[in-house]
Design a protein around this motif. Structure first.
Motif, PDB file in Angstrom:
ATOM      1  N   SER A 104       3.014  -7.386  12.152  1.00 39.66           N
ATOM      2  CA  SER A 104       4.056  -6.374  12.276  1.00 39.66           C
ATOM      3  C   SER A 104       4.845  -6.248  10.982  1.00 39.66           C
ATOM      4  CB  SER A 104       4.992  -6.732  13.435  1.00 39.66           C
ATOM      5  OG  SER A 104       5.620  -7.969  13.192  1.00 39.66           O
ATOM      6  N   MET A 105       5.221  -4.970  10.655  1.00 38.14           N
ATOM      7  CA  MET A 105       6.011  -4.605   9.474  1.00 38.14           C
ATOM      8  C   MET A 105       5.241  -4.822   8.176  1.00 38.14           C
ATOM      9  SD  MET A 105       9.750  -6.043  10.648  1.00 38.14           S
ATOM     10  CE  MET A 105      10.677  -4.785   9.793  1.00 38.14           C
ATOM     11  N   MET A 106       3.889  -4.977   8.257  1.00 40.59           N
ATOM     12  CA  MET A 106       3.079  -5.164   7.065  1.00 40.59           C
ATOM     13  C   MET A 106       3.067  -3.908   6.194  1.00 40.59           C
ATOM     14  SD  MET A 106       1.179  -7.153   5.279  1.00 40.59           S
ATOM     15  CE  MET A 106       0.867  -8.512   6.389  1.00 40.59           C
ATOM     16  N   ILE A 107       3.152  -2.721   6.808  1.00 30.65           N
ATOM     17  CA  ILE A 107       3.190  -1.463   6.055  1.00 30.65           C
ATOM     18  C   ILE A 107       4.633  -1.002   5.863  1.00 30.65           C
ATOM     19  CG2 ILE A 107       2.400   0.930   6.005  1.00 30.65           C
ATOM     20  CD1 ILE A 107       0.017   0.118   7.674  1.00 30.65           C
ATOM     21  N   GLN A 108       5.493  -1.247   6.864  1.00 27.52           N
ATOM     22  CA  GLN A 108       6.867  -0.732   6.814  1.00 27.52           C
ATOM     23  C   GLN A 108       7.678  -1.347   5.680  1.00 27.52           C
ATOM     24  OE1 GLN A 108       9.953  -2.378   7.734  1.00 27.52           O
ATOM     25  NE2 GLN A 108      11.132  -0.494   7.349  1.00 27.52           N
ATOM     26  N   ILE A 109       7.527  -2.663   5.473  1.00 32.08           N
ATOM     27  CA  ILE A 109       8.332  -3.331   4.430  1.00 32.08           C
ATOM     28  C   ILE A 109       7.987  -2.819   3.034  1.00 32.08           C
ATOM     29  CG2 ILE A 109       8.733  -5.556   3.301  1.00 32.08           C
ATOM     30  CD1 ILE A 109       8.762  -6.843   6.040  1.00 32.08           C
ATOM     31  N   PRO A 110       6.691  -2.692   2.625  1.00 32.18           N
ATOM     32  CA  PRO A 110       6.393  -2.133   1.303  1.00 32.18           C
ATOM     33  C   PRO A 110       6.914  -0.699   1.136  1.00 32.18           C
ATOM     34  CG  PRO A 110       4.473  -3.243   2.175  1.00 32.18           C
ATOM     35  CD  PRO A 110       5.467  -3.210   3.273  1.00 32.18           C
ATOM     36  N   VAL A 137      -0.216   0.959  -0.488  1.00 31.80           N
ATOM     37  CA  VAL A 137       1.019   1.746  -0.540  1.00 31.80           C
ATOM     38  C   VAL A 137       1.385   1.881  -2.007  1.00 31.80           C
ATOM     39  CG1 VAL A 137       3.446   1.877   0.103  1.00 31.80           C
ATOM     40  CG2 VAL A 137       1.778   0.915   1.714  1.00 31.80           C
ATOM     41  N   ARG A 138       1.443   3.162  -2.511  1.00 34.27           N
ATOM     42  CA  ARG A 138       1.668   3.387  -3.937  1.00 34.27           C
ATOM     43  C   ARG A 138       2.779   4.409  -4.112  1.00 34.27           C
ATOM     44  NH1 ARG A 138      -2.726   6.068  -5.147  1.00 34.27           N
ATOM     45  NH2 ARG A 138      -4.028   4.199  -5.038  1.00 34.27           N
ATOM     46  N   ASP A 139       3.621   4.216  -5.139  1.00 37.22           N
ATOM     47  CA  ASP A 139       4.694   5.172  -5.449  1.00 37.22           C
ATOM     48  C   ASP A 139       4.632   5.524  -6.929  1.00 37.22           C
ATOM     49  OD1 ASP A 139       6.472   3.409  -7.116  1.00 37.22           O
ATOM     50  OD2 ASP A 139       6.471   2.224  -5.260  1.00 37.22           O
ATOM     51  N   ASN A 140       5.434   6.497  -7.321  1.00 36.37           N
ATOM     52  CA  ASN A 140       5.524   6.867  -8.738  1.00 36.37           C
ATOM     53  C   ASN A 140       6.912   6.557  -9.288  1.00 36.37           C
ATOM     54  OD1 ASN A 140       6.987   8.827  -7.414  1.00 36.37           O
ATOM     55  ND2 ASN A 140       6.302  10.517  -8.730  1.00 36.37           N
ATOM     56  N   GLY A 141       7.474   5.456  -8.817  1.00 31.44           N
ATOM     57  CA  GLY A 141       8.849   5.109  -9.168  1.00 31.44           C
ATOM     58  C   GLY A 141       9.009   4.324 -10.450  1.00 31.44           C
ATOM     59  N   ILE A 151      -3.080 -10.302  -0.499  1.00 33.03           N
ATOM     60  CA  ILE A 151      -2.035  -9.340  -0.877  1.00 33.03           C
ATOM     61  C   ILE A 151      -1.940  -9.297  -2.392  1.00 33.03           C
ATOM     62  CG2 ILE A 151       0.464  -8.976  -0.922  1.00 33.03           C
ATOM     63  CD1 ILE A 151       0.614  -9.825   1.911  1.00 33.03           C
ATOM     64  N   SER A 152      -1.753  -8.104  -2.931  1.00 29.49           N
ATOM     65  CA  SER A 152      -1.517  -7.971  -4.373  1.00 29.49           C
ATOM     66  C   SER A 152      -0.469  -6.892  -4.617  1.00 29.49           C
ATOM     67  CB  SER A 152      -2.813  -7.609  -5.101  1.00 29.49           C
ATOM     68  OG  SER A 152      -3.276  -6.345  -4.691  1.00 29.49           O
ATOM     69  N   ILE A 153       0.389  -7.122  -5.614  1.00 27.74           N
ATOM     70  CA  ILE A 153       1.412  -6.148  -6.021  1.00 27.74           C
ATOM     71  C   ILE A 153       1.244  -5.938  -7.516  1.00 27.74           C
ATOM     72  CG2 ILE A 153       3.879  -5.632  -6.167  1.00 27.74           C
ATOM     73  CD1 ILE A 153       4.295  -7.556  -3.829  1.00 27.74           C
ATOM     74  N   THR A 154       0.827  -4.737  -7.924  1.00 26.43           N
ATOM     75  CA  THR A 154       0.539  -4.480  -9.332  1.00 26.43           C
ATOM     76  C   THR A 154       1.122  -3.133  -9.745  1.00 26.43           C
ATOM     77  OG1 THR A 154      -1.567  -3.483  -8.705  1.00 26.43           O
ATOM     78  CG2 THR A 154      -1.600  -5.800  -9.311  1.00 26.43           C
ATOM     79  N   ASN A 155       1.396  -3.000 -11.015  1.00 32.78           N
ATOM     80  CA  ASN A 155       1.781  -1.707 -11.598  1.00 32.78           C
ATOM     81  C   ASN A 155       0.514  -0.951 -11.946  1.00 32.78           C
ATOM     82  OD1 ASN A 155       4.521  -2.209 -11.418  1.00 32.78           O
ATOM     83  ND2 ASN A 155       4.635  -3.140 -13.445  1.00 32.78           N
ATOM     84  N   VAL A 156       0.484   0.359 -11.648  1.00 31.23           N
ATOM     85  CA  VAL A 156      -0.700   1.175 -11.892  1.00 31.23           C
ATOM     86  C   VAL A 156      -0.312   2.409 -12.694  1.00 31.23           C
ATOM     87  CG1 VAL A 156      -1.921   0.377  -9.855  1.00 31.23           C
ATOM     88  CG2 VAL A 156      -0.410   2.326  -9.662  1.00 31.23           C
ATOM     89  N   GLN A 157      -1.260   2.912 -13.452  1.00 31.16           N
ATOM     90  CA  GLN A 157      -1.060   4.133 -14.240  1.00 31.16           C
ATOM     91  C   GLN A 157      -1.559   5.307 -13.417  1.00 31.16           C
ATOM     92  OE1 GLN A 157       0.395   3.529 -17.140  1.00 31.16           O
ATOM     93  NE2 GLN A 157       0.735   5.675 -17.636  1.00 31.16           N
ATOM     94  N   GLU A 185       1.869  -0.511  -6.863  1.00 29.77           N
ATOM     95  CA  GLU A 185       0.911  -0.454  -5.760  1.00 29.77           C
ATOM     96  C   GLU A 185       0.909  -1.779  -5.001  1.00 29.77           C
ATOM     97  OE1 GLU A 185      -3.278   1.404  -5.822  1.00 29.77           O
ATOM     98  OE2 GLU A 185      -3.631  -0.771  -6.005  1.00 29.77           O
ATOM     99  N   PHE A 186       1.165  -1.672  -3.698  1.00 28.50           N
ATOM    100  CA  PHE A 186       1.082  -2.823  -2.791  1.00 28.50           C
ATOM    101  C   PHE A 186      -0.223  -2.682  -2.024  1.00 28.50           C
ATOM    102  CE2 PHE A 186       1.468  -4.585   1.426  1.00 28.50           C
ATOM    103  CZ  PHE A 186       2.009  -5.848   1.202  1.00 28.50           C
ATOM    104  N   ALA A 187      -1.125  -3.698  -2.126  1.00 31.21           N
ATOM    105  CA  ALA A 187      -2.433  -3.649  -1.460  1.00 31.21           C
ATOM    106  C   ALA A 187      -2.602  -4.880  -0.589  1.00 31.21           C
ATOM    107  CB  ALA A 187      -3.553  -3.563  -2.489  1.00 31.21           C
ATOM    108  N   VAL A 188      -3.099  -4.679   0.616  1.00 26.79           N
ATOM    109  CA  VAL A 188      -3.387  -5.795   1.524  1.00 26.79           C
ATOM    110  C   VAL A 188      -4.785  -5.609   2.089  1.00 26.79           C
ATOM    111  CG1 VAL A 188      -2.258  -4.597   3.456  1.00 26.79           C
ATOM    112  CG2 VAL A 188      -2.638  -7.071   3.578  1.00 26.79           C
TER     113      VAL A 188
END
Length: 683
Positions: free
Chosen positions: A572-578, A611-615, A651-657, A666-669
């Motif tokens: 639970s909350m695996m997608i909501q938190i990122p 889950v990826r953003d352009n922030g 789980i991985s959290i990386t910056n992407v171009q 980008e948060f990937a699970v």
């Protein structure tokens, strides 16, 4: 105080556990010793694997052994491969190559420090040299080599081969006419077989060796008895062993002048040798025996055919004994063909070895007597007749002596064997008593170990139950404290009542907020949910945040059609938190377009959620950098679940171009198939 007492009990049982393990380890080391696989062990395994191919396909053995040697760094093991290579060369009748391999191995032994391993290697080398001498007809040299091999084997560490060397030594003594010594070494070989508990099916070389001794003593009853014992294991013999049996049994009928039976065995021997291309020596030896048998049966054409087949081969390898035997047959063949000049020429060109077996000398004298009778020199014919009579008398007397010596040796060997059996039985009884004591101690250790494990497990379970009882009590007190303060349902009722005074748009937002709060309360009580439930919660949260994000916010959701959202489970909350982190720390204060991507794809091993953003990417020193509590909750949950699974959630959290040049986070699970989401309690 109670905790200290439990800790002391734990330490006591821990000490007892290690003590028992130490005792068992000591007993096992004492009884069997430590073992480490060495290159010599690899050689022995290879030898057992390749030995059956040695006489069938020596070319294959040469190639395979050379390849094996290229991976060997241990010098002793390498030299054993050299001796094995020499044996293959011998079966190919390449005696020079065989000698070269043995010389290389012996040079190493001469420069090495004396040790049981080096003595074993010396034994292999001299045993091989003896076999090569036999092939070349150097009988006296073969006796010397086999005797050295036996002496070195006695000083070595591997005595399992003593019976093989004893057989070789016995064969060599028989070839030199020392039948009593031959019989002695055959019986020694039998005693070694008894000591080493070698099965009956591997003793046939001793049996057909003893049969040959009795054949030379002209005791054909005992000869046939031992040949029959050997024949029972015929199907289990190697090709060269089958040849020895068939050839020697043919000789036994030859000496009885039973030429049809002799031909039967010689023909079987020739058929066997010709079915293996590398059994060249055995093939031509049988051809020579067939030639003489046909000669004695006055079948001159057949005799000439077989003698011509083998002549060039024995001259090429310079086997003195075989050449003497062959020249003798060719002289008689010329006489039977009424070609006295050819007989005279062959007699003048015939070789004269340093030692000739009495049987061979007798045959040569008989044919020389025939020659001188044909040329009219009756004085010389009479001389060879008398010479043969002298040999017969001498041989008869010698056979009587050897027969007496052989009987004496037989009984002395039987007495020695009986003493040895009694000694072995005594040692077996001692070992049995030692094993019984060992088993008793092991049983006692196992009982103590079982009791210790039971007590340790019982105390651990009691401590766990006490701990769980305390945690449940604390949780109950906390929940009662929360209920005493305020009920969540009370809050929801108040909010629903107050929404009556709001506009439709405000009511919609408040309903979303109430739904979010209620769902959040439900999710805190669940460890895992379906993807459909998680995405519904995420959509509710994003809808509430859209007003704060503005019109420049765009959400892109991509879900693989092969994924059944109602059936797939995730924490639970695996997608909501990122997503909450992306909106709060990256997109909320961003100028320009605000993009958020949610991508759920099925892979070969599981499901990948991104889950990826352009922030602007993840930055530790950013002003919007949070406390990290949400990510900690995810990591701790996954850590607990992974402990119960062979395949792990990653789980991985990386910056992407991004494609437009911007940087995003980008948060990937990765959720593997067949993952168990149940927490197992360790008792």
């Amino acid at each position: 105080m109670k905790e200290d007492k439990m800790e002391n009990i734990h330490l006591i049982f821990k000490f007892l556990w290690y003590s028992i393990l130490f005792c068992i380890w000591g007993v096992s080391c004492t009884s069997s010793g430590t073992y480490k696989k060495t290159q010599m062990d690899i050689y022995m395994q290879y030898y057992d694997f390749i030995i059956d191919s040695l006489s069938k396909n020596p070319n294959y053995v040469c190639t395979r052994t050379a390849r094996q040697m290229s991976f060997t760094t241990d010098s002793v093991a390498y030299c054993h491969y050299l001796v094995l290579l020499a044996k293959a060369y011998m079966f190919k009748s390449e005696m020079d190559s065989a000698k070269l391999s043995m010389d290389r191995a012996e040079v190493f032994c001469d420069g090495a420090e004396p040790s049981p391993l080096i003595n074993d290697l010396y034994a292999e080398i001299y045993n091989m040299r003896g076999n090569v001498c036999v092939r070349q007809g150097l009988t006296d040299s073969s006796v010397v080599c086999f005797q050295k091999a036996f002496d070195y084997r006695l000083k070595g560490s591997n005595r399992d081969m003593l019976h093989d060397i004893s057989i070789n030594l016995a064969d060599a003594f028989v070839r030199t006419g020392h039948y009593d010594k031959g019989a002695m070494w055959y019986r020694k070989a039998l005693s070694y077989c008894d000591s080493l508990k070698i099965p009956e099916e591997k003793r046939f070389p001793v049996y057909y060796g003893l049969a040959q001794v009795y054949m030379e003593l002209r005791d054909f009853t005992s000869c046939d008895y031992y040949y029959e014992l050997a024949a029972r294991q015929y199907d289990k013999m190697l090709p060269f062993e089958k040849h020895i049996y068939l050839n020697n049994r043919g000789n036994s009928y030859y000496f009885r002048a039973d030429y049809p039976n002799a031909l039967e065995f010689f023909r079987k021997s020739l058929l066997l040798a010709r079915s293996y291309p590398d059994m060249i020596f055995e093939e031509h030896l049988t051809e020579m025996n067939l030639g003489e048998t046909f000669l004695l049966m006055n079948q001159v054409d057949s005799a000439a055919y077989y003698l011509n087949l083998c002549s060039d081969f024995f001259r090429s390898i310079e086997n003195q004994t075989a050449l003497y035997y062959l020249d003798t047959q060719l002289i008689e063949l010329a006489l039977k063909q009424n070609n006295l000049p050819l007989a005279r020429k062959r007699m003048s060109e015939a070789i004269q070895p340093d030692y000739v077996e009495p049987n061979m000398q007798h045959i040569r004298n008989r044919y020389l007597q025939h020659y001188f009778e044909e040329v009219g020199d009756f004085k010389q014919a009479y001389y060879y007749q008398m010479e043969n009579q002298r040999i017969d008398d001498s041989t008869r007397n010698e056979r009587i002596k050897m027969r007496t010596a052989e009987i004496d040796l037989k009984y002395s060997q039987d007495t020695t064997l009986m003493k040895q059996k009694i000694f072995i039985q005594q040692k077996e009884n001692e070992v049995l008593a030692l094993n019984q004591t060992l088993y008793l101690w092991m049983f006692a250790c196992i009982c103590i170990l079982g009791l210790a494990v039971f007590v340790y497990t019982y105390n651990k379970r009691q401590r766990f139950l006490l701990q769980m009882r305390s945690q449940n009590m604390i949780a109950t007190l906390r929940m009662e404290n929360i209920r005493n303060r305020i009920s969540p349902h009370f809050i929801f009722n108040i909010l629903n009542r107050e929404m009556g005074n709001y506009t439709d748009e405000q009511v919609g937002n408040m309903r979303g907020l109430v739904k979010l709060m209620r769902r959040n309360l439900e999710l805190t009580e669940q460890l895992c949910v379906t993807m459909a439930e998680e995405l519904d919660f995420v959509n509710t949260f994003i809808n509430l945040e859209r007003e704060a994000l503005g019109d420049s916010f765009i959400l892109s959701t991509s879900i693989d059609a092969a994924i059944h959202l109602d059936q797939e489970i995730l924490p639970s909350m695996m997608i909501q938190i990122p997503i909450e982190n992306a909106i709060k720390h990256a997109l909320k204060d961003k100028e320009g377009m605000k993009r958020l991507w949610v991508d759920i794809r099925k892979t070969g091993e599981g499901i990948c959620v991104k889950v990826r953003d352009n922030g602007g990417g993840y930055r530790v020193n950013s002003a919007n950098y949070g406390t990290g509590t949400g990510i900690k909750v995810i990591l701790q949950t996954i850590q607990l679940l992974n402990a119960n699974n062979k395949k792990h959630i990653d789980i991985s959290i990386t910056n992407v171009q991004l494609e437009d040049g911007e940087t995003g986070c980008e948060f990937a699970v990765f959720l593997p198939h067949g993952y168990d989401y149940n927490l197992k309690k360790m008792v």
